[in-house]
Design a protein around this motif. Structure first.
Motif, PDB file in Angstrom:
ATOM      1  N   GLY A  75       0.804  -1.215   0.000  1.00  0.00           N
ATOM      2  CA  GLY A  75       0.000   0.000   0.000  1.00  0.00           C
ATOM      3  C   GLY A  75       0.837   1.265   0.000  1.00  0.00           C
ATOM      4  N   ILE A  76       2.157   1.119  -0.126  1.00  0.00           N
ATOM      5  CA  ILE A  76       3.044   2.286  -0.074  1.00  0.00           C
ATOM      6  C   ILE A  76       3.646   2.544  -1.444  1.00  0.00           C
ATOM      7  CG2 ILE A  76       5.190   3.215   0.879  1.00  0.00           C
ATOM      8  CD1 ILE A  76       4.633   1.732   3.424  1.00  0.00           C
ATOM      9  N   LEU A  77       3.443   3.764  -1.953  1.00  0.00           N
ATOM     10  CA  LEU A  77       3.986   4.136  -3.260  1.00  0.00           C
ATOM     11  C   LEU A  77       4.598   5.530  -3.176  1.00  0.00           C
ATOM     12  CD1 LEU A  77       2.490   3.300  -6.668  1.00  0.00           C
ATOM     13  CD2 LEU A  77       3.200   5.658  -6.276  1.00  0.00           C
ATOM     14  N   PHE A  78       5.748   5.692  -3.807  1.00  0.00           N
ATOM     15  CA  PHE A  78       6.409   6.994  -3.901  1.00  0.00           C
ATOM     16  C   PHE A  78       6.376   7.445  -5.353  1.00  0.00           C
ATOM     17  CE2 PHE A  78       8.203   5.205  -0.060  1.00  0.00           C
ATOM     18  CZ  PHE A  78       8.321   6.291   0.796  1.00  0.00           C
ATOM     19  N   ALA A  79       5.794   8.603  -5.614  1.00  0.00           N
ATOM     20  CA  ALA A  79       5.799   9.195  -6.946  1.00  0.00           C
ATOM     21  C   ALA A  79       6.791  10.353  -6.934  1.00  0.00           C
ATOM     22  CB  ALA A  79       4.406   9.686  -7.324  1.00  0.00           C
ATOM     23  N   GLY A  80       7.921  10.135  -7.604  1.00  0.00           N
ATOM     24  CA  GLY A  80       8.983  11.125  -7.571  1.00  0.00           C
ATOM     25  C   GLY A  80      10.165  10.639  -6.759  1.00  0.00           C
ATOM     26  N   LEU A  81      11.013  11.570  -6.384  1.00  0.00           N
ATOM     27  CA  LEU A  81      12.268  11.240  -5.709  1.00  0.00           C
ATOM     28  C   LEU A  81      12.185  11.596  -4.227  1.00  0.00           C
ATOM     29  CD1 LEU A  81      15.026  10.121  -6.622  1.00  0.00           C
ATOM     30  CD2 LEU A  81      15.815  12.476  -6.870  1.00  0.00           C
ATOM     31  N   ILE A 149      -5.758   0.075   3.562  1.00  0.00           N
ATOM     32  CA  ILE A 149      -5.256   1.455   3.435  1.00  0.00           C
ATOM     33  C   ILE A 149      -4.059   1.478   2.494  1.00  0.00           C
ATOM     34  CG2 ILE A 149      -4.315   3.435   4.684  1.00  0.00           C
ATOM     35  CD1 ILE A 149      -5.739   2.394   7.187  1.00  0.00           C
ATOM     36  N   SER A 150      -4.040   2.443   1.593  1.00  0.00           N
ATOM     37  CA  SER A 150      -2.874   2.651   0.734  1.00  0.00           C
ATOM     38  C   SER A 150      -2.500   4.128   0.752  1.00  0.00           C
ATOM     39  CB  SER A 150      -3.161   2.198  -0.702  1.00  0.00           C
ATOM     40  OG  SER A 150      -4.240   2.928  -1.259  1.00  0.00           O
ATOM     41  N   HIS A 151      -1.236   4.395   0.439  1.00  0.00           N
ATOM     42  CA  HIS A 151      -0.760   5.773   0.505  1.00  0.00           C
ATOM     43  C   HIS A 151       0.279   6.039  -0.576  1.00  0.00           C
ATOM     44  CE1 HIS A 151       2.009   8.974   2.282  1.00  0.00           C
ATOM     45  NE2 HIS A 151       0.918   9.599   1.886  1.00  0.00           N
ATOM     46  N   THR A 152       0.129   7.146  -1.261  1.00  0.00           N
ATOM     47  CA  THR A 152       1.080   7.584  -2.278  1.00  0.00           C
ATOM     48  C   THR A 152       1.643   8.944  -1.896  1.00  0.00           C
ATOM     49  OG1 THR A 152      -0.099   6.436  -4.053  1.00  0.00           O
ATOM     50  CG2 THR A 152       1.416   8.184  -4.710  1.00  0.00           C
ATOM     51  N   MET A 153       2.959   9.033  -1.788  1.00  0.00           N
ATOM     52  CA  MET A 153       3.620  10.325  -1.646  1.00  0.00           C
ATOM     53  C   MET A 153       3.889  10.884  -3.035  1.00  0.00           C
ATOM     54  SD  MET A 153       7.467  11.434  -0.706  1.00  0.00           S
ATOM     55  CE  MET A 153       7.755  11.484  -2.494  1.00  0.00           C
ATOM     56  N   VAL A 154       3.443  12.111  -3.303  1.00  0.00           N
ATOM     57  CA  VAL A 154       3.656  12.751  -4.597  1.00  0.00           C
ATOM     58  C   VAL A 154       4.609  13.924  -4.404  1.00  0.00           C
ATOM     59  CG1 VAL A 154       2.578  13.826  -6.597  1.00  0.00           C
ATOM     60  CG2 VAL A 154       1.313  12.109  -5.280  1.00  0.00           C
ATOM     61  N   GLU A 155       5.778  13.832  -5.001  1.00  0.00           N
ATOM     62  CA  GLU A 155       6.782  14.903  -4.893  1.00  0.00           C
ATOM     63  C   GLU A 155       6.412  16.003  -5.886  1.00  0.00           C
ATOM     64  OE1 GLU A 155       9.391  17.430  -5.511  1.00  0.00           O
ATOM     65  OE2 GLU A 155      10.323  15.869  -6.740  1.00  0.00           O
TER      66      GLU A 155
END
Length: 510
Positions: A75-81, A149-155
């Protein structure tokens, strides 16, 4: 983007703590941003035989990557650096996905695991934002503990078009299932309360504290430590831990420490407090205080805490300019944190309200990003130190307007204009801009005490004597909420110690 040898050395120590193998599934293209992410991930993977990089399709955002175990979705995703302040979020995600237990209270963990409805969070961040990691790490923990639950961080720097299309002008900006959810720094307890509602706790089993501290900043923690060291039954109740210091990036006047940052300092302070027998009650707001046979503190949740003595270490919050448009456009162009939100105003015209040290520091920071920075000072002369005035006056895209009063902030869906008045001529002028950074100091968080009987001065500060005592016996106060002449971290810590010793002396005389 190569990691420094110092970061690599620290990173190896953390990667040695991985409890199982993890996969980093990356969705990349051939553009420059994807190459940066690829280089970053490859460098990380080379440092541990427990990390494997694979390619995958993760959706429309590229570059992005997810961290997961083999044969298990994540459920953890990072978009960007995830560099800058988010590098820690990345490392913690690796460790927690590998099996290391997040450092949160057991009750909080149980509440997260009890959530059944599907929740997908997206958090837009800037890498210079020191408040964003708290939110990113909290939501990542939720995703680790609960598969619903899932979560994406968007830089934001790599996804500027998306940030602009959503009109995001303040970070962290959190969306839940595609809808705006929250903005600004928040603890895991606060986020959980917004999702699942407030905790209905019965505090009757707490008994009566010798000393109950209200506030989790420098003064409150200092008071709790000193009280606990005296052998007193000590409690500390706070809505959030860290106080206003969490908004401070660089601290260079903490005696014995050449340089630190607010979140780092308060993390160390929290660990120090926890090393003593202090009953810490988080995510609770005190709404009233009354002196009876004991002192009773009523909480917003309905609970009541009782103590023989209370130390109010309530701190302060940003002062508002109180003009039309300020509230309407909060987080839509009106902001209070240049470090967090500055990158969102790159190439734009902005204003800084306030010509003190905070105002000019903000103006100089923003000058490297914004097209033009206007500083509006109410007084005929700036209040800032000369070491800040000189470079501000010499910076070509900083315009300083003195002896002016902000009249109104105007906009449609976001800020478009600011109106101000020349105080000597009463002539009204306007500036076309997209951001307003309010930097006019702090106001004590004491508004709820107005009917308590505790003496406040005209500025709303709690009046205390040299022992930290208020006008009501058994009630003490410390830190920026008091009428102390100067507001500094080190002074708040000292006043917390004073109030705790004052409370101890009061108790032994009873």
């Amino acid at each position: 983007m190569a990691l420094t040898s110092e970061i690599k050395s620290q990173l190896k120590q953390y990667l040695a703590l991985l409890e199982s193998e993890v996969l980093i599934e990356a969705d990349l293209t051939t553009d420059e941003h994807s190459q940066q992410v690829k280089d970053f991930l490859d460098e990380i993977a080379q440092m541990s035989d427990k990390i494997t990089i694979v390619e995958g399709e993760l959706g429309s955002r590229k570059p992005s990557f997810t961290i997961r175990k083999k044969e298990k979705e994540s459920g953890i995703l990072f978009a960007g650096l995830p560099l800058g302040h988010e590098f820690t979020s990345f490392i913690l995600a690796l460790l927690q996905v590998s099996g290391r237990t997040p450092k949160i209270d057991e009750e909080v963990s149980k509440r997260i695991q009890a959530i059944t409805q599907p929740l997908h969070f997206e958090t837009y961040v800037s890498l210079s934002c020191h408040n964003c990691p708290d939110v990113v790490q909290a939501l990542n923990i939720m995703a680790v503990l609960n598969p619903a639950i899932s979560h994406t961080m968007v830089e934001g720097g790599m996804f500027q078009d998306e940030v602009k299309s959503k009109g995001i002008l303040s970070v962290p900006a959190v969306y839940l299932n595609g809808q705006e959810f929250s903005s600004g720094r928040a603890t895991i307890e606060q986020l959980l309360e917004k999702i699942a509602g407030p905790t209905k706790e019965d505090f009757s089993d707490k008994g009566i504290y010798d000393v109950l501290v209200v506030g989790g900043g420098p003064a409150g923690n200092s008071a709790a430590i000193y009280a606990a060291r005296k052998g007193l039954k000590t409690g500390l109740v706070a809505e959030t831990f860290g106080g206003q210091v969490m908004e401070t990036v660089g601290i260079e006047n903490m005696i014995g420490t050449l340089y630190t940052e607010g979140p780092k300092l308060m993390s160390q302070v929290e660990e120090h407090t926890k090393s003593y027998d202090v009953d810490i009650i988080k995510a609770q707001v005190v709404t009233s205080i009354e002196k009876k046979e004991t002192i009773e503190m009523t909480l917003a949740s309905g609970g009541v805490l009782k103590a023989k003595t209370v130390i109010l270490a309530l701190g302060a919050k940003w002062r508002n300019i109180n003009v039309p448009g300020e509230e309407e456009f909060r987080n839509k162009g009106v902001t209070y944190c240049p470090h967090c939100d500055g990158p969102l105003f790159e190439g734009k015209n902005v204003a800084v309200i306030g010509g003190g040290n905070s105002g000019l520091e903000a103006a100089l920071d923003l000058a490297g990003l914004a097209k033009q920075v206007y500083v509006l000072e109410f007084l005929p002369e700036l209040k800032a130190d000369k070491v800040l005035q000189d470079p501000a006056n010499e910076t070509s895209n900083v315009t300083i307007l003195k002896n002016v009063a902000t009249k109104e902030i105007v906009g449609d869906s976001q800020v478009t204009e600011l109106h101000y008045v020349e105080r000597d001529t009463n002539e009204e002028r306007s500036i076309e801009l997209e951001g307003v950074f309010v930097q006019i100091g702090l106001v004590p968080s004491t508004s709820w005490l107005k009917d308590s009987g505790i003496e406040l001065n005209q500025r709303g500060e709690i009046v205390v004597d040299k022992y930290g005592s208020t006008n009501i016996c058994g009630i003490f106060a410390a830190g920026d909420c008091t009428d102390s002449a100067y507001k500094q971290i080190i002074i708040s810590m000292g006043s917390g110690a004073t109030a705790a010793i004052g409370a101890f002396d009061y108790l032994i005389r009873q």
